[in-house]
Scaffold this active site. Sequence first.
Site, PDB file in Angstrom:
ATOM      1  N   TYR A 179     -10.840   1.843   5.701  1.00 38.87           N
ATOM      2  CA  TYR A 179      -9.775   1.535   4.736  1.00 38.87           C
ATOM      3  C   TYR A 179     -10.276   0.551   3.686  1.00 38.87           C
ATOM      4  CZ  TYR A 179      -5.036   0.543   3.127  1.00 38.87           C
ATOM      5  OH  TYR A 179      -3.908   0.423   2.371  1.00 38.87           O
TER       6      TYR A 179
ATOM      7  N   THR B  17       2.152   2.523   5.367  1.00 39.00           N
ATOM      8  CA  THR B  17       2.498   1.131   5.634  1.00 39.00           C
ATOM      9  C   THR B  17       2.081   0.325   4.413  1.00 39.00           C
ATOM     10  OG1 THR B  17       0.364   1.137   6.741  1.00 39.00           O
ATOM     11  CG2 THR B  17       2.310   1.148   8.148  1.00 39.00           C
ATOM     12  N   GLY B  18       2.608  -0.887   4.296  1.00 41.01           N
ATOM     13  CA  GLY B  18       2.215  -1.717   3.164  1.00 41.01           C
ATOM     14  C   GLY B  18       2.189  -3.182   3.549  1.00 41.01           C
TER      15      GLY B  18
ATOM     16  N   THR C  10      -6.216 -17.230   3.729  1.00 43.76           N
ATOM     17  CA  THR C  10      -5.040 -16.513   3.265  1.00 43.76           C
ATOM     18  C   THR C  10      -4.328 -17.192   2.096  1.00 43.76           C
ATOM     19  OG1 THR C  10      -4.786 -15.594   5.462  1.00 43.76           O
ATOM     20  CG2 THR C  10      -2.835 -15.532   4.043  1.00 43.76           C
TER      21      THR C  10
ATOM     22  N   SER D 134       0.773  -1.247   0.000  1.00 41.80           N
ATOM     23  CA  SER D 134       0.000   0.000   0.000  1.00 41.80           C
ATOM     24  C   SER D 134       0.794   1.280   0.000  1.00 41.80           C
ATOM     25  CB  SER D 134      -0.885   0.034   1.217  1.00 41.80           C
ATOM     26  OG  SER D 134      -1.976  -0.751   0.960  1.00 41.80           O
TER      27      SER D 134
ATOM     28  N   ARG E  76      -0.392   8.519   5.716  1.00 43.28           N
ATOM     29  CA  ARG E  76      -0.709   8.245   7.116  1.00 43.28           C
ATOM     30  C   ARG E  76       0.087   9.166   8.026  1.00 43.28           C
ATOM     31  NH1 ARG E  76      -3.561   3.793   8.127  1.00 43.28           N
ATOM     32  NH2 ARG E  76      -3.588   2.070   6.629  1.00 43.28           N
TER      33      ARG E  76
ATOM     34  N   SER F  98       4.394 -11.881   5.904  1.00 46.64           N
ATOM     35  CA  SER F  98       3.134 -11.171   6.181  1.00 46.64           C
ATOM     36  C   SER F  98       2.141 -12.165   6.751  1.00 46.64           C
ATOM     37  CB  SER F  98       2.582 -10.519   4.913  1.00 46.64           C
ATOM     38  OG  SER F  98       2.151 -11.514   4.016  1.00 46.64           O
TER      39      SER F  98
HETATM   40  C1  REY Z   1      -4.327  -8.181   1.590  1.00 44.08           C
HETATM   41  C2  REY Z   1      -4.173  -9.413   2.421  1.00 44.08           C
HETATM   42  C3  REY Z   1      -3.677  -6.998   2.195  1.00 44.08           C
HETATM   43  C4  REY Z   1      -2.754  -9.855   2.616  1.00 44.08           C
HETATM   44  C5  REY Z   1      -3.998  -5.721   1.487  1.00 44.08           C
HETATM   45  N1  REY Z   1      -2.936  -5.088   1.020  1.00 44.08           N
HETATM   46  O1  REY Z   1      -5.139  -5.294   1.372  1.00 44.08           O
HETATM   47  C6  REY Z   1      -3.019  -3.804   0.405  1.00 44.08           C
HETATM   48  C7  REY Z   1      -2.445  -2.832   1.400  1.00 44.08           C
HETATM   49  C8  REY Z   1      -2.305  -3.672  -0.886  1.00 44.08           C
HETATM   50  O2  REY Z   1      -3.272  -2.025   1.805  1.00 44.08           O
HETATM   51  C9  REY Z   1      -2.535 -11.081   3.445  1.00 44.08           C
HETATM   52  N2  REY Z   1      -3.486 -11.280   4.502  1.00 44.08           N
HETATM   53  C10 REY Z   1      -1.126 -10.933   4.013  1.00 44.08           C
HETATM   54  C11 REY Z   1      -4.463 -12.162   4.405  1.00 44.08           C
HETATM   55  C12 REY Z   1      -5.334 -12.277   5.631  1.00 44.08           C
HETATM   56  O3  REY Z   1      -4.653 -12.845   3.419  1.00 44.08           O
HETATM   57  N3  REY Z   1      -6.274 -13.337   5.524  1.00 44.08           N
HETATM   58  O4  REY Z   1      -0.990 -10.628   5.207  1.00 44.08           O
HETATM   59  O5  REY Z   1      -0.199 -11.063   3.213  1.00 44.08           O
HETATM   60  O6  REY Z   1      -1.235  -2.929   1.723  1.00 44.08           O
END
Ligand code: REY
Length: 416
Positions: free
Chosen positions: A203, A343-344, A167, A106, A329, A370
């Site tokens: 968000y 953050t990302g 996930t 992000s 942020r 992650s």
């Molecule tokens: C998506 C899930 C995270 C990641 C997301 N990232 O929205 C955008 C951001 C680009 O705002 C995943 N978590 C992980 C899961 C949880 O799948 N069930 O932690 O890699 O940064």
Amino acid sequence: MSRGGTAALGAVLLSVLAVPAHDAAAAPADVNSAAVQAGSAAKAQKLPAPDVAGLRAVLRTALTQRAPGAVARIDDRGTVHKVAEGVADKRTGRAISTADRFRVGSVTKSFSAVVLLQLVDEGALALDTSVNTYLPGLLPDDNITVRHVLSHRSGLYDYTNDMFEHTVPGFEAVRNKVFSYQDLVDLSLKQPLGNAPGAAYSYSNTNFVVAGMLIEKLTGKPVRSAYQSRIIKPLGLKDTFYVHPGTAVPGKHARGYLTPDEAGAPLVDSTEQTVSWAQSAGAVISSTRDLNTFFSALLGGDLTSAEQLAQMQQWVPVNSTQGYGLGLRRRDLSCGVSVYGHTGTVQGYYTYSFTSKGGGRTVTALANTSNNGTVLTTMAGTLESTFCGKPAKAAATRGEARVERHEDIAPGIARD
Ligand code: REY
């Protein structure tokens, strides 16, 4: 929820948020705001010396919590501190380096916001105009403005909520997929708006998919061209790329390792993916040096007019110690210093990239894992070490007191 119910909830939230968009000047105390007011340039903010040993300890802690590697680089007005612990590649055992490229998730949103604010500076876009004016018929409510989208107040549902409920299966289902922006908006619009436009911070990646559509509509080119000509080239960023729909990270890079939901299951190498599910919300690749250059330039006023930078810093409260501006942020640290960045979270990579007021000191920290809330919380400690210096003895546990709320992930899919 019925439309009436949504509106009523919106009104309640609006009253809660009545204070929120306090302007940049009224932002919470920087330790030395008095000095700034006394006439020293914002660039001359005086901060305690970074605690580099503390920074290394934070990274080592992340390794004990199952991060294969972790790095941090501080750029402090020409003085550079680089710290690296662990491996970039579990198979070869290659040590991770602060020069390694990685997926920034992000942090991409800050790039997209900068492009749009430059377009505001050029008179091509107005923040308080309906998105549908530029993209007729795209959104279900004409009251959703560009500002609502960039501050996550549109109410647009975050489609990643469903996509990544499980996930690893969720990731495997999309890792080689190519979505159009319209596909992603369509996924979001299967659900009603979560709040009336402008009424609440929530968000959602959908907002920055819309941002990408605005960029492409207004420039007539893919977002890649806008990032390239407006940010990457002028700042001389050598490690920054927008790769889509290719799946490789170019050059020397840290591999990313996704933590499965099942306790103790082996980490999944998630390096190669299209990131098509995020695009202008999360597909940029960069390095610690380049992100430091980017946020330092942004807060130093080099990327937008002062007026648009002030717009970026109209904060909506996220919680008691954080605010969200426009693709930016604010985090208020334990020592009273506020820092600005993003953050990302993208599969296999957690990034923190924040700078001080005026952009004088910047840190970018990465853990190459992650879906591990413990590591996410630990890595927030890199900001404390960078901007607050050595903790006083009594406050030595300050970094551990605050649990990260998975701020880049819709609440429905957060996992501790
Ligand atoms: C998506 C899930 C995270 C990641 C997301 N990232 O929205 C955008 C951001 C680009 O705002 C995943 N978590 C992980 C899961 C949880 O799948 N069930 O932690 O890699 O940064």
